[in-house]
Design a protein around this motif. Structure first.
Motif, short mmCIF file in Angstrom:
data_model
loop_
_atom_site.label_atom_id
_atom_site.label_comp_id
_atom_site.label_asym_id
_atom_site.label_seq_id
_atom_site.Cartn_x
_atom_site.Cartn_y
_atom_site.Cartn_z
N ARG A 202 0.81 -1.21 0.00
CA ARG A 202 0.00 0.00 0.00
C ARG A 202 0.85 1.26 0.00
N CYS A 203 2.03 1.20 0.57
CA CYS A 203 2.86 2.39 0.71
C CYS A 203 3.97 2.47 -0.33
N ALA A 204 3.78 1.85 -1.47
CA ALA A 204 4.74 1.96 -2.57
C ALA A 204 3.98 1.76 -3.87
N GLY A 205 4.27 2.61 -4.86
CA GLY A 205 3.60 2.46 -6.14
C GLY A 205 3.56 3.75 -6.93
N ARG A 206 2.83 3.73 -8.02
CA ARG A 206 2.65 4.91 -8.87
C ARG A 206 1.70 5.88 -8.17
N LEU A 207 2.11 7.13 -8.07
CA LEU A 207 1.29 8.14 -7.39
C LEU A 207 0.12 8.54 -8.28
N GLU A 208 -1.08 8.47 -7.71
CA GLU A 208 -2.27 8.90 -8.42
C GLU A 208 -3.09 9.82 -7.53
N VAL A 209 -3.74 10.81 -8.16
CA VAL A 209 -4.59 11.75 -7.45
C VAL A 209 -5.98 11.71 -8.08
N GLN A 210 -6.99 11.95 -7.26
CA GLN A 210 -8.35 11.96 -7.77
C GLN A 210 -8.83 13.40 -7.90
N ARG A 211 -9.34 13.70 -9.06
CA ARG A 211 -9.82 15.05 -9.36
C ARG A 211 -11.11 14.93 -10.17
N ALA A 212 -12.13 15.66 -9.78
CA ALA A 212 -13.41 15.63 -10.50
C ALA A 212 -13.91 14.21 -10.66
N GLY B 196 4.67 6.59 7.05
CA GLY B 196 6.03 6.66 7.58
C GLY B 196 6.88 7.71 6.90
N GLU B 197 8.04 7.30 6.38
CA GLU B 197 8.98 8.23 5.79
C GLU B 197 9.25 7.87 4.34
N ALA B 198 9.62 8.90 3.55
CA ALA B 198 9.95 8.69 2.15
C ALA B 198 11.31 8.00 2.05
N ASP C 181 3.38 18.73 -19.96
CA ASP C 181 4.09 18.42 -21.20
C ASP C 181 4.74 17.04 -21.06
N CYS C 182 4.00 16.07 -20.52
CA CYS C 182 4.54 14.77 -20.15
C CYS C 182 3.78 13.65 -20.86
N THR C 183 4.33 12.45 -20.74
CA THR C 183 3.64 11.22 -21.10
C THR C 183 3.59 10.33 -19.86
N HIS C 184 2.87 9.25 -19.95
CA HIS C 184 2.75 8.37 -18.78
C HIS C 184 4.06 7.65 -18.45
N HIS C 185 5.02 7.70 -19.34
CA HIS C 185 6.33 7.12 -19.01
C HIS C 185 7.08 8.00 -17.99
N GLU C 186 6.53 9.17 -17.70
CA GLU C 186 7.12 10.07 -16.71
C GLU C 186 6.29 10.10 -15.42
N ASP C 187 5.38 9.15 -15.26
CA ASP C 187 4.56 9.12 -14.04
C ASP C 187 5.43 8.93 -12.80
N VAL C 188 5.12 9.68 -11.76
CA VAL C 188 5.88 9.63 -10.51
C VAL C 188 5.60 8.32 -9.78
N GLY C 189 6.68 7.70 -9.28
CA GLY C 189 6.56 6.57 -8.38
C GLY C 189 7.10 6.95 -7.02
N VAL C 190 6.50 6.42 -5.97
CA VAL C 190 6.90 6.76 -4.61
C VAL C 190 7.04 5.48 -3.79
N VAL C 191 8.12 5.40 -3.00
CA VAL C 191 8.32 4.28 -2.08
C VAL C 191 8.42 4.86 -0.68
N LEU C 192 7.50 4.46 0.18
CA LEU C 192 7.44 4.97 1.55
C LEU C 192 7.70 3.82 2.51
N SER C 193 8.10 4.16 3.72
CA SER C 193 8.58 3.13 4.66
C SER C 193 7.48 2.22 5.17
N SER D 169 -3.86 3.45 9.66
CA SER D 169 -3.84 4.48 8.64
C SER D 169 -4.61 4.09 7.38
N GLU D 170 -5.04 2.82 7.27
CA GLU D 170 -5.85 2.40 6.14
C GLU D 170 -7.34 2.60 6.39
#
Length: 463
Positions: A140-150, A176-178, A221-233, A315-316
């Motif tokens: 749950r605390c690691a993966g591709r970052l996604e945000v919900q809008r509209a 936890g921590e990044a 000015d991006c494509t999905h190959h530039e999607d942010v990934g995040v790994v948290l503790s 936290s879930e």
């Protein structure tokens, strides 16, 4: 003609929009970004259906007034880029509406379109609040970052992404921590659909990613190959304090580098079960409100916590945003957990190798320092009366898995083995050949019978 068709096609690729000329992002003059310039929309033809779509796109709920308020006169130097916006009202954003290009000459009025939406800062009624998640990762605390809008999930471009940004995400998700340093960009499977955010710049003090500086929603000015990934503790740390042991007491959560409490609004046994499981404290026995184990100190981190009981971490569970509450410390939550103890491989349920449940698994107790006093505590805890002996050296066979406790020192008055003085959980210098055991007198229900037999024997001997 061809120019009009091309212009409409370009607009359909991305239509960043804003409301300007007021103190709020949810009311003001309608402007769309065209070729790097913000341009207004002619008021003629602008209707409630288009206003509904725009308010939804901006995360501001619905138009506040029906009919719409009078449109303000164009600002000096204002550019009119659209003559008409034709929407049915059900579209998620303006890109799905029919957009007719125009200019100041083609606009038959000196007025431009304006909207007054209900919401503020993306929290309009009827619209889901800003949410984050990490998708397609190993946990749950690691993966591709996604945000919900509209109402739609989309990704974040990695242009300018930093560890400071990741830390804000970490806090918002309670993870936890990044992990990693600036410049390190963990990669996960590319996303699909919208790319909502680009050029995100956080200072580190923000409570939410949406509070960080970034480009206009949906403009990139991006494509999905530039999607942010995040790994948290991992999930936010929790603890139980001010109780008789580490599995009983006031619930506290570590967030934003500070320990804080949880309000008892909606708190129930399902939440207590999640807490006890996360702490490795067996089953949750009680979910107590009203600061039973004393009042904590600010901050109050969580309120309206609602768990199903199946979550792996507190936290879930659903809750209000971190730090948002209507409570005082007189409503601090407390939890009572049950550390389970059992006797294995004996001649009855009241004799055998001592095993204790911790951190999701059963383990044994090392016999270093093991004695009758500790055995008395165990026998009382499992409801088997007094101790008859405290066997050592794996008398009841060697266990498997963890050796949870070593150097146990009991006073004899403790209600549970976990309340005795012990070294750290899992810390030992033993092997399973040193597993401790106990022999107890028996179930308390049978004690009067046993006592009666003993008295009868004694009388016979005397006679």
């Amino acid at each position: 003609g061809a120019f009009s068709s091309c212009f409409t096609l370009l607009l359909s690729l991305t239509v960043p929009a804003r409301l300007s000329g007021s103190h709020s992002q949810c009311q003001g003059r309608v402007e769309l970004l065209q070729a790097g310039t913000w341009a207004s929309v002619c008021a003629v033809g602008w209707d409630l259906a288009a206003a509904r779509v725009l308010c939804r796109q901006l995360g501001c709920g619905r138009p506040r007034a029906v009919p719409l308020p009078c449109s303000p006169t164009k600002a000096e130097g204002d550019v009119v880029g659209l003559r008409q916006v034709l929407c049915a009202g059900q579209e998620l954003d303006l890109e799905h509406c029919e957009l007719q290009p125009g200019d100041a000459v083609s606009c038959p009025s000196k007025h431009v379109a304006a909207v007054n939406c209900e919401g503020e800062h993306g929290a309009g009624p009827g619209l889901a609040p800003f949410r984050l998640r990490l998708a397609d990762g190993p946990r749950r605390c690691a993966g591709r970052l996604e945000v919900q809008r509209a109402g739609r999930w989309g990704t974040v471009c990695d242009d300018g992404w930093s560890r400071t940004n990741a830390a804000v995400v970490c806090q918002e998700l309670g993870c936890g921590e990044a992990q990693g340093l600036d410049g390190e960009r963990p990669r996960f499977k590319p996303g699909v659909g919208r790319i909502w955010l680009d050029d995100v710049r956080c200072r580190g003090q923000e409570k939410s990613l949406q509070d960080c500086a970034h480009r206009v929603w949906g403009y990139h000015d991006c494509t999905h190959h530039e999607d942010v990934g995040v790994v948290l503790s991992g999930p936010a740390q929790i603890r139980l304090v001010n109780g008789p042991d580490s599995c009983t007491g006031r619930l506290e959560v570590f967030y934003n580098s500070t320990w804080g409490t949880v309000c008892d609004d909606h708190w129930n046994l399902a939440g207590a079960r999640v807490v006890c499981r996360q702490l490795g404290c067996g089953m949750g026995l009680s979910a107590i409100g009203g600061a039973r184990y004393g009042r904590g100190k600010d901050p109050i981190w969580l309120d309206n916590v609602q768990c199903t009981g199946m979550e792996a971490a507190l936290s879930e569970c659903q809750a209000r945003p971190w730090g948002t509450h209507n409570c005082g410390h007189g409503e601090d939550v407390s939890v009572v957990c049950e550390i389970q103890v059992r006797l294995i491989n004996g001649s009855s349920s009241c004799s055998g190798r001592v095993e204790i449940f911790h951190n999701g698994s059963w383990g044994t107790v090392c016999d270093d320092g093991w004695n009758m006093t500790a055995a008395e505590v165990v026998c009382r805890e499992v409801g088997c009366g007094s101790a008859l002996s405290a066997p050592v050296g794996a008398t009841f066979g060697q266990g498997t898995g963890e050796i949870w406790l070593d150097d146990v020192t009991c006073a004899g008055t403790e209600a549970a083995l976990s309340l005795c003085q012990v070294s750290s959980w899992g810390s030992h210098n033993c092997g399973h050949r040193e597993d401790a055991g106990v022999e107890c007198l028996g179930k308390s229900d049978f004690f009067p019978i046993r006592a009666g037999i003993c008295v009868f024997i004694i009388i016979i001997i005397i006679v």
